[in-house]
Design a protein around this motif. Structure first.
Motif, PDB file in Angstrom:
ATOM      1  N   LEU A  77      -0.137 -13.507  -3.060  1.00  0.00           N
ATOM      2  CA  LEU A  77      -0.818 -12.292  -2.585  1.00  0.00           C
ATOM      3  C   LEU A  77       0.132 -11.095  -2.613  1.00  0.00           C
ATOM      4  N   ARG A  78       1.351 -11.315  -2.185  1.00  0.00           N
ATOM      5  CA  ARG A  78       2.353 -10.236  -2.175  1.00  0.00           C
ATOM      6  C   ARG A  78       2.576  -9.730  -3.602  1.00  0.00           C
ATOM      7  N   GLN A  79       2.708 -10.667  -4.558  1.00  0.00           N
ATOM      8  CA  GLN A  79       2.932 -10.275  -5.949  1.00  0.00           C
ATOM      9  C   GLN A  79       1.734  -9.505  -6.500  1.00  0.00           C
ATOM     10  N   ARG A 127      -3.868   1.893   1.457  1.00  0.00           N
ATOM     11  CA  ARG A 127      -4.462   0.633   1.888  1.00  0.00           C
ATOM     12  C   ARG A 127      -3.640  -0.548   1.368  1.00  0.00           C
ATOM     13  N   LEU A 128      -3.268  -0.489   0.092  1.00  0.00           N
ATOM     14  CA  LEU A 128      -2.481  -1.567  -0.507  1.00  0.00           C
ATOM     15  C   LEU A 128      -1.096  -1.675   0.127  1.00  0.00           C
ATOM     16  N   GLN A 129      -0.465  -0.528   0.371  1.00  0.00           N
ATOM     17  CA  GLN A 129       0.860  -0.532   0.993  1.00  0.00           C
ATOM     18  C   GLN A 129       0.797  -1.095   2.415  1.00  0.00           C
ATOM     19  N   THR A 130      -0.267  -0.781   3.125  1.00  0.00           N
ATOM     20  CA  THR A 130      -0.442  -1.325   4.470  1.00  0.00           C
ATOM     21  C   THR A 130      -0.611  -2.838   4.418  1.00  0.00           C
ATOM     22  N   GLU A 131      -1.450  -3.312   3.500  1.00  0.00           N
ATOM     23  CA  GLU A 131      -1.635  -4.753   3.345  1.00  0.00           C
ATOM     24  C   GLU A 131      -0.304  -5.428   3.022  1.00  0.00           C
ATOM     25  N   LEU A 132       0.456  -4.822   2.112  1.00  0.00           N
ATOM     26  CA  LEU A 132       1.738  -5.392   1.731  1.00  0.00           C
ATOM     27  C   LEU A 132       2.693  -5.453   2.919  1.00  0.00           C
ATOM     28  N   SER A 133       2.684  -4.437   3.751  1.00  0.00           N
ATOM     29  CA  SER A 133       3.597  -4.421   4.901  1.00  0.00           C
ATOM     30  C   SER A 133       3.307  -5.567   5.872  1.00  0.00           C
ATOM     31  N   TYR A 134       2.060  -6.007   5.941  1.00  0.00           N
ATOM     32  CA  TYR A 134       1.718  -7.130   6.818  1.00  0.00           C
ATOM     33  C   TYR A 134       2.164  -8.467   6.245  1.00  0.00           C
TER      34      TYR A 134
END
Length: 136
Positions: A77-79, A127-134
C-alpha cells in the motif's frame, strides 16, 4: 500516466462504479488504516451493492475484496501511494505548464479549466500524502 496494476484497476473500477452515497458510507472506516481500512471500505460498498440488488457490483466487489485480502500488505500500500503521489505530481506539472500556455494565449476558458484541474489534483495530492503519513 503509468499503467495501473490489476489490483489497482479493480479497486479504482469498483470505486468508480459506485454512487457518491456509497463512498460516503465508507466513512465508518476512517478510524482504520492500511489494509484494514481497504477491507472495510470494500465491505461497506459490498453491503450497499447487496442492498441495491446490484449483482454486477456485488460480483466485482467480491472479487476485489478477495484480491485485497490475498495480496494486501502495508508495504505494498505504501509503495502504491508513493507511485500515486508521483503520478499526481507529474499531472500537476503538466497542468501547470498548460495553464501558463493558456494564459499566454489569452484563452480564458482553458485557464479556468486548468485552474480547476490543478485544484483537484492538489486536493488529491494532500489526500494521498495524508494516507501515506498514516502508513509510516
Amino acid at each position: 500516466m503509468k499503467i495501473l496494476s490489476i489490483k489497482k484497476m479493480l479497486a479504482v473500477s469498483a470505486l468508480m462504479l459506485l454512487p457518491s452515497s456509497v463512498v460516503m458510507a465508507s466513512s465508518d472506516c476512517t478510524h482504520l488504516i492500511g489494509c484494514e481500512r481497504k477491507f472495510c471500505e470494500i465491505e461497506t460498498q459490498l453491503a450497499q451493492a447487496k442492498k441495491q440488488n446490484n449483482y454486477h457490483k456485488v460480483n466485482g466487489l467480491t472479487k476485489a475484496l478477495e484480491e485485497a485480502k490475498a495480496n494486501c500488505n502495508n508495504a505494498s500500500l505504501r509503495q502504491e501511494l508513493i507511485e500515486d503521489i508521483d503520478d499526481v505530481n507529474q499531472d500537476i506539472a503538466e497542468y501547470t505548464q498548460a495553464l501558463e500556455e493558456a494564459k499566454a494565449e489569452g484563452k480564458q476558458d482553458k485557464v479556468m479549466k486548468y485552474q480547476h484541474k490543478l485544484q483537484s489534483e492538489r486536493q488529491q495530492l494532500l489526500r494521498l500524502q495524508t494516507e501515506l503519513s498514516y502508513l509510516k
